[in-house]
Scaffold this active site. Structure first.
Site, PDB file in Angstrom:
ATOM      1  N   HIS A  18      -1.950  -1.154   5.561  1.00  0.00           N
ATOM      2  CA  HIS A  18      -1.450  -0.618   4.292  1.00  0.00           C
ATOM      3  C   HIS A  18      -0.052  -0.052   4.463  1.00  0.00           C
ATOM      4  O   HIS A  18       0.825  -0.254   3.630  1.00  0.00           O
ATOM      5  CB  HIS A  18      -2.387   0.485   3.762  1.00  0.00           C
ATOM      6  N   ASP A 116      -1.188   2.360  -3.053  1.00  0.00           N
ATOM      7  CA  ASP A 116      -1.928   1.143  -2.717  1.00  0.00           C
ATOM      8  C   ASP A 116      -3.318   1.234  -3.348  1.00  0.00           C
ATOM      9  O   ASP A 116      -3.624   2.212  -4.046  1.00  0.00           O
ATOM     10  CB  ASP A 116      -1.932   0.865  -1.205  1.00  0.00           C
TER      11      ASP A 116
END
Ligand code: UDP
Length: 481
Positions: A18, A116
Site C-alpha cells: 500500500h 487507500d
C-alpha cells in the site's frame, strides 16, 4: 488562510504493497501537477522500519512530506481468527484520532484527502474539515468493480450460488469471478472480514473520485463498465480515474551483491522468484519449489522466507542453517549444487532494480498488483503463482485477458509439484517465452504512453488536480470575502 498550491494529504495503510503506490501517487502530484503533498503512514513495527528504509533509499521531492503516525496497538481488539484484511481495517480505525490531530495541527488545511481502500472511514475527517475526498485502489479496476458491486448483491444469492455451488460471481459489464479465484472475505458473511469489506464497498462510492492503479488500455472493458450508468456506473457514483501504472522507480546508481551477480549473467537468462512483502509457503511447498528451480536448469534469484504452515500471508523469520549454510528449510546441499546458477536472497531483495536488469528474463510471482505492474513496465513474462487476497483474480487476468503469464495449474492448498514447477518455468523461459515477452513489451510501451504528458493516466490525474484547484480557489474566495 490557504496557500496558492493545492495540498494533498495521502493516507497509507500498513504494508509495502500500500505504501509504495500511495507514495508514488504523492510524488506524481508534486512533480507533475503542482501540488504539495503529505503522506501519512499508519505504522506497525514492521511498517515503521519499512517506511524508514524507503525514506532513506529514495529521492523524495522537496514538497512531499512523509509523516509516520504513532504505531497502533490492536492486540486487545483481535483474536486468532481475525483475518489480515480485518486487522488492517481495525488498525486504520484506531489511527483515525491521530490522523485527525495531525491534519488539524497543519498550518494550512490540505485541499484533499486521498486514502487507500482500508482508509475510507477517514472520509469523516475530510468532511469535517471541508476537504475533497478520494480513494486510491492499489489494485485492478476489476477488483474495484467486485468491491463496489458486492454490497448491491443479495448476500443469500452470493452464499447459495457462489459459496455453496461454486458458481462464478457475475459483475455487470465485467468478467465474472470464478470461485477458484474468489476474494476470501466473500466466503463467510459472519466473519468480520466480510463486514469490513462490504463497508469499504459502500463507502468508496461516496468519494469525490476513485483513483485506480491501472490504465485505460490495460482494462478497457472494466473501466468502460465502471463509467457506464447502465452497468456499474450507477453503483460507482463517483468518477473513476485510471492513473497507473504507478510503480517504484529504480534507484539511480544502485549497486548490491545481487545486481553485481546479475551483471555477470547472460541477457534474459534469469528467473526472479518472489512472493511479495508477506507471501510464505509451507515447508513441503518450499522444498518442491527448490527442486523445481533446480530441475528447470535456469538461472534464478529466489527471495526466500522460512516456511509457515497454513498461512500464505505470514512473513515471519526463523533461522537455522545446515553444513553448507543452506537454511534448514531448503533441501540439503541446495546452495552448493546451485552456486553457479542461482542466488538465494533471504527475506527481501531490491525488486524494482532486479526486474529492470537486462539479465532477468522472467518473474515467478504471487501476482500482487505492485509486483505485476513492475513486471509489466519492464516487459517481463510471468509465471503466476497466486497465494491470497485478490491474487487469483490478478493471475486470471494476466493469463486469460492480457496474455503475459503462464499460471501453475495446481492451486493452494494443493502442493505444486517440482515437475509442474520445472515445466512451467521452462515454458516461460524457453518455449512460450518469446510470444509472451513480445506481448509484455507491447504493454510496456502502452504503460509509458498512458503516463506521459497527454496520455490517459496523465490526463486522469489532471482532472483530479483541476478539481482540487477549483476547490482551493473557492475556499480562498470564501475566506477573503
Ligand atoms: N518488494 C521488494 N522486495 C521484496 C519483496 C517485495 O522490493 O523482496 C516490493 C515489491 O517491489 C512491491 C511490493 O514490495 O513493490 C510488494 O507489493 P505487491 O503488491 O506485489 O505484493 P504484497 O506485498 O502487497 O502482497
Amino acid at each position: 488562510m490557504q496557500t496558492t498550491k493545492p495540498h494533498a494529504a495521502l493516507l497509507a495503510s500498513p504494508g509495502m504493497g500500500h505504501f509504495i503506490p500511495v507514495l508514488e501517487l504523492g510524488k506524481r502530484l508534486v512533480s507533475e501537477h503542482g501540488f504539495n503533498a503529505t503522506v501519512f503512514v499508519v505504522t506497525t513495527d514492521t511498517s515503521l522500519s519499512q517506511s524508514q528504509l524507503l525514506k532513506k533509499s529514495h529521492p523524495i521531492p522537496k514538497l512531499l512530506d512523509i509523516v509516520l503516525l504513532p504505531p497502533v496497538d490492536i492486540s486487545t481488539l483481535i483474536n486468532p481468527t481475525t483475518g489480515i484484511l480485518a486487522q488492517l481495517a481495525i488498525m486504520m480505525r484506531q489511527a483515525l484520532p491521530s490522523l485527525r490531530q495531525a491534519i488539524s495541527a497543519m498550518k494550512f488545511c490540505p485541499t484533499a484527502l486521498i486514502v487507500d481502500i482500508f482508509g475510507t472511514e477517514a472520509f469523516a475527517i475530510s468532511e469535517e474539515l471541508n476537504m475533497l475526498k478520494y480513494v486510491f485502489i492499489t489494485s485492478t479496476a476489476w477488483f474495484l468493480a467486485l468491491t463496489i458491486h458486492l454490497p448491491t448483491l443479495d448476500a443469500k444469492v452470493v452464499e447459495e450460488e457462489h459459496v455453496r455451488n461454486h458458481e462464478p460471481l457475475m459483475i455487470p459489464g465485467c468478467s465474472s469471478v470464478r470461485f477458484e479465484d474468489t476474494f476470501e472475505p466473500v466466503l463467510d458473511r459472519n466473519n468480520q472480514m466480510y463486514i469490513e469489506y462490504i463497508r469499504m464497498g459502500v463507502q468508496m462510492p461516496t468519494a469525490d473520485g476513485i483513483l485506480v492503479n491501472t490504465w485505460q488500455d490495460l482494462e478497457p472493458k472494466t473501466l468502460g463498465a465502471l463509467g457506464d450508468k447502465r452497468k456499474l456506473g450507477w453503483v460507482a457514483q463517483a468518477p473513476v480515474y485510471a492513473v497507473g501504472p504507478l510503480v517504484r522507480p529504480v534507484k539511480p546508481g544502485s549497486s548490491s551483491d545481487v545486481l553485481g551477480w546479475l551483471d555477470m549473467q547472460p541477457q534474459q537468462s534469469v528467473v526472479y522468484v518472489s512472493f511479495g512483502s508477506g507471501g510464505t509457503l509451507s515447508a513441503k511447498q518450499t522444498t518442491e519449489l527448490a527442486w523445481g528451480l533446480e530441475l528447470s536448469e535456469q538461472r534464478f534469484i529466489w527471495v526466500v522466507r522460512p516456511p509457515v504452515e497454513d498461512d500464505a500471508a505470514a512473513a515471519i523469520f526463523k533461522t537455522g542453517h545446515r553444513s553448507d549454510n543452506t537454511p534448514d528449510f531448503l533441501p540439503d546441499g541446495f546452495l552448493t549444487r546451485n552456486q553457479k546458477k542461482g542466488l538465494v536472497v533471504p527475506m527481501w531483495a531490491p525488486q524494482t532494480e532486479i526486474l529492470s536488469h537486462p539479465s532477468v528474463g522472467g518473474f515467478l510471482s504471487h501476482c500482487g498488483w505492485n509486483s505485476t505492474l513492475e513486471s509489466i513496465v519492464n516487459g517481463l513474462p510471468m509465471i503466476a503463482w497466486p497465494l491470497y487476497a485478490e491474487q487469483g483474480m490478478n493471475a486470471t487476468m494476466l493469463t486469460e485477458d492480457i496474455g503475459v503469464a503462464v499460471r501453475l495449474k495446481s492451486t493452494p492448498p494443493v502442493v505444486v509439484s517440482r515437475e509442474e514447477i520445472e515445466t512451467t518455468i521452462r515454458q516461460v523461459m524457453e518455449d512460450k517465452g518469446d510470444a509472451i515477452r513480445a506481448r509484455a513489451k507491447t504493454l510496456k510501451s502502452s504503460a509509458e504512453k498512458a503516463l506521459s504528458k497527454g496520455g490517459s493516466s496523465y490526463n486522469s490525474l489532471s482532472y483530479v488536480a483541476n478539481d482540487c484547484e477549483i476547490r482551493l480557489r473557492y475556499i480562498k474566495t470564501k475566506a477573503e470575502g
